[in-house]
Design a protein around this motif. Structure first.
Motif, PDB file in Angstrom:
ATOM      1  N   ASN A  53      -7.412   1.767   2.113  1.00  0.00           N
ATOM      2  CA  ASN A  53      -6.420   0.815   1.604  1.00  0.00           C
ATOM      3  C   ASN A  53      -5.104   1.538   1.285  1.00  0.00           C
ATOM      4  OD1 ASN A  53      -6.785   1.937  -0.940  1.00  0.00           O
ATOM      5  ND2 ASN A  53      -7.219  -0.002  -1.962  1.00  0.00           N
ATOM      6  N   ASP A  54      -4.071   0.736   1.039  1.00  0.00           N
ATOM      7  CA  ASP A  54      -2.740   1.308   0.807  1.00  0.00           C
ATOM      8  C   ASP A  54      -2.669   2.106  -0.485  1.00  0.00           C
ATOM      9  OD1 ASP A  54      -1.821   0.112   3.097  1.00  0.00           O
ATOM     10  OD2 ASP A  54      -0.817  -1.555   2.080  1.00  0.00           O
ATOM     11  N   GLY A  85      -2.495   3.633   6.085  1.00  0.00           N
ATOM     12  CA  GLY A  85      -3.252   2.888   5.086  1.00  0.00           C
ATOM     13  C   GLY A  85      -3.837   1.608   5.657  1.00  0.00           C
ATOM     14  N   CYS A  86      -4.304   0.751   4.758  1.00  0.00           N
ATOM     15  CA  CYS A  86      -4.871  -0.538   5.130  1.00  0.00           C
ATOM     16  C   CYS A  86      -4.415  -1.577   4.118  1.00  0.00           C
ATOM     17  CB  CYS A  86      -6.398  -0.486   5.052  1.00  0.00           C
ATOM     18  SG  CYS A  86      -7.208  -0.434   6.635  1.00  0.00           S
ATOM     19  N   ASP A  87      -4.011  -2.744   4.565  1.00  0.00           N
ATOM     20  CA  ASP A  87      -3.704  -3.935   3.755  1.00  0.00           C
ATOM     21  C   ASP A  87      -2.318  -4.493   4.065  1.00  0.00           C
ATOM     22  OD1 ASP A  87      -6.101  -3.755   2.452  1.00  0.00           O
ATOM     23  OD2 ASP A  87      -5.276  -3.221   0.486  1.00  0.00           O
ATOM     24  N   ASP A  88      -1.346  -3.575   4.251  1.00  0.00           N
ATOM     25  CA  ASP A  88       0.063  -3.984   4.310  1.00  0.00           C
ATOM     26  C   ASP A  88       0.463  -4.740   3.052  1.00  0.00           C
ATOM     27  OD1 ASP A  88       2.610  -4.044   5.330  1.00  0.00           O
ATOM     28  OD2 ASP A  88       2.316  -5.911   6.416  1.00  0.00           O
ATOM     29  N   SER A  89       0.191  -4.112   1.907  1.00  0.00           N
ATOM     30  CA  SER A  89       0.583  -4.684   0.621  1.00  0.00           C
ATOM     31  C   SER A  89       2.071  -4.444   0.385  1.00  0.00           C
ATOM     32  CB  SER A  89      -0.225  -4.018  -0.486  1.00  0.00           C
ATOM     33  OG  SER A  89      -0.043  -2.620  -0.429  1.00  0.00           O
ATOM     34  N   ALA A 127       3.217  -0.878   0.366  1.00  0.00           N
ATOM     35  CA  ALA A 127       3.411  -0.161   1.633  1.00  0.00           C
ATOM     36  C   ALA A 127       4.884  -0.097   1.983  1.00  0.00           C
ATOM     37  CB  ALA A 127       2.631  -0.842   2.755  1.00  0.00           C
ATOM     38  N   SER A 183       6.759   2.332  -0.798  1.00  0.00           N
ATOM     39  CA  SER A 183       6.414   3.741  -0.963  1.00  0.00           C
ATOM     40  C   SER A 183       7.383   4.613  -0.162  1.00  0.00           C
ATOM     41  CB  SER A 183       4.974   3.993  -0.527  1.00  0.00           C
ATOM     42  OG  SER A 183       4.911   4.220   0.857  1.00  0.00           O
ATOM     43  N   LEU A 187       4.848   3.048   4.410  1.00  0.00           N
ATOM     44  CA  LEU A 187       3.509   3.322   4.926  1.00  0.00           C
ATOM     45  C   LEU A 187       3.190   2.571   6.220  1.00  0.00           C
ATOM     46  CD1 LEU A 187       1.167   5.008   3.667  1.00  0.00           C
ATOM     47  CD2 LEU A 187       0.307   2.871   2.709  1.00  0.00           C
ATOM     48  N   THR A 223       0.391   0.928   8.254  1.00  0.00           N
ATOM     49  CA  THR A 223      -0.806   0.336   7.648  1.00  0.00           C
ATOM     50  C   THR A 223      -1.369  -0.796   8.509  1.00  0.00           C
ATOM     51  OG1 THR A 223      -1.636  -0.708   5.614  1.00  0.00           O
ATOM     52  CG2 THR A 223       0.605  -1.260   6.262  1.00  0.00           C
TER      53      THR A 223
END
Lengths: 341, 341
Positions: free
Chosen positions: A254-255, A279-283, A286, A289, A293, A295
């Protein structure tokens, strides 16, 4: 006793509007509200929702059962907040209330009572895990034909409605992207193995490494718990492995963990140059940061919305067929995975 | 008909435990659950929550009425997610369910029906505004003595329970910090004027500027809507004012707008040097932004928790006195307000 459809006819509105007015939810014009209230009064229609529940056998509520994770502000995590936003939207459109209930993952949750006591008409389970107690209580409820839907989890061998994302394929794309950038010794920082998502992401990672002819180095499977802090702590080990030439890129499940790793590495090796991270999610995080990121975008909002809308649709039609949906993911490429030009 | 306290006595547990078991919420050991279920069965205690509601006059639910803001994923905003996390924690501890309901800010919401239909035992209103319809419907409900609490809003002249933060003092601290850094022409980017928080933050800003002997320049009152995008758009005007020497620092009424402004200014004036910015909220984003954001920390989680716990306590005691709490804020100083050394 008068029925809802009689009230609707007399007031000249739809039954859904009568529901909205009598349940006090949803947008209704004051004029409409007055008409419905008057028709209900004239027909002696019982305004008490509890009485109405008896008559209809419905509570007007969709339940969402959440895990209790000590010290974690669940609504403040990207994962839960997005899924709940999606559920909230479907519920709002349907004129339903959203009843949130907490369970403890290590206890047997009494789903049948939740339905039989008519607190909810249907139920979504979030954050389900493979722990035996949880599998047992959810399996039991599903076996009784209760309208229940899992989001982002599945139990092998149980027929339960679910809406999930194609995490395996998302991980594949992430790892392929790192391979295409020239990395070979790609580490994987995973969250708790109790979640189906963790399992699927690991499978996607392992499959893709195998496809590329790379033997899986067990030492590059790092363990976190989906928190930023666990990523920050993992940075210490990643840094050592990097110094030893064992790892040349990282995929995090995850992010938050990905950002934690990046922050930790910045402190440990301010001058060491580029280390690709995905990462994972694209929150939201992301995008915020530094560097932004790369993602795997996961449609959590749509998953929540689809789960709730499907259950409400079934309630409306009186059906209860098992549905299982898997939504696609996609890779969003930003600077964290690419060498600075 | 047997009562809950009789079931509790026979099972040798507290009434709260009986409630938890029968409502299917909260952590309960399997052994305890069995004892309670057996006692209830022996006494013929009615397990149907709807019937129990009739007997007790209670639903076991705390209501939270949310505004519907088109296109905004409410649970994904720091403000709502933190308040809801706090409410969720109090509700979980109390063995209650949390019933989320949506209202439209421009419509009259029928609070009395919500209570009289027994869908909720008490109710928290989030995102209340000064719009006349909203004031009218909340005022009417409060006038009927319904257990209702506002979070982060107050209506002048109405006696309604509320939990708020000292936004005025938070703004004072923010502006004093910018003054202490040498800024004099401090702009203020506010959110919608319909919210009490916007009003209080503006007052804190204006008071502090007056204290410092600075005449308020109306042109430096920028208008946003609490979204990152509105801050990003405001950056265009801020940039022009900066070029004209009219503004030398900015205080924004939340972090998202502050970050939007910083992002916008970065694009417009990549080489123009330091421009101090202070936000409000101390959200996750404040730590992740580049530079990290100086901001007013607001205890949203504690506000939600206190509002819910106070209402549940009153329900337990059968009281309904109006309570009004104001929690303190504090300034968190990071790089965005300080010249790079």
């Amino acid at each position: 006793m008068a029925t809802r459809s009689e009230v609707a006819r007399r007031a000249g509105v739809s039954e859904a509007t009568v529901s909205r007015v009598l349940n006090g939810v949803g947008p209704v014009r004051e004029e409409t509200r007055k008409k419905v209230m008057e028709a209900a009064r004239e027909l002696g229609y019982h305004l008490n929702a509890v009485a109405a529940s008896f008559a209809r056998g419905r509570s007007g509520n969709l339940g969402v059962v959440l895990p209790h994770v000590p010290k974690v502000r669940l609504f403040s995590t990207y994962y839960f907040s997005e899924i709940l936003s999606g559920i909230g939207e479907a519920v709002r459109e349907g004129g339903y209330g959203l009843l949130l209930l907490h369970r403890s993952p290590s206890e047997t949750y009494d789903y049948p009572s939740l339905f039989h006591s008519r607190r909810v008409d249907a139920c979504i389970v979030l954050g389900a895990s493979d722990l035996p107690e949880e599998r047992a209580s959810i399996g039991f409820a599903a076996g009784q034909g209760l309208p229940l839907c899992l989001v982002d989890h599945d139990y092998k061998g149980l027929q339960i409605s679910s809406v999930a994302a194609d995490h395996r394929s998302g991980s594949r794309e992430a790892v392929r992207h790192l391979l295409a950038g020239g990395s070979r010794r790609i580490g994987f920082l995973n969250g708790s193995p109790h979640y189906a998502t963790s399992r699927l992401r690991l499978e996607g990672y392992a499959d893709t490494m195998a496809e590329a002819g790379i033997t899986l180095d067990e030492r590059l499977l790092y363990q976190g718990n989906y928190s930023r802090k666990s990523g920050y702590e993992a940075a210490g080990i990643v840094h050592k492995d990097r110094m030893a030439g064992r790892v040349d890129a990282l995929f995090a499940a995850n992010d938050r963990m990905a950002i934690g790793v990046i922050q930790g590495l910045k402190e440990l090796e301010p001058r060491l140059g580029h280390f690709p991270v995905v990462g994972c999610d694209d929150s939201d995080a992301a995008r915020l940061s530094d560097p932004p990121l790369t993602t795997v975008q996961v449609p959590f909002y749509d998953m929540g919305r689809l789960a709730a809308a499907s259950l409400l649709e079934q309630l409306g039609e009186g059906g209860s067929a098992v549905f299982q949906e898997v939504l696609p993911t996609s890779l969003v490429v930003r600077q964290s995975s690419q060498p600075v030009v």
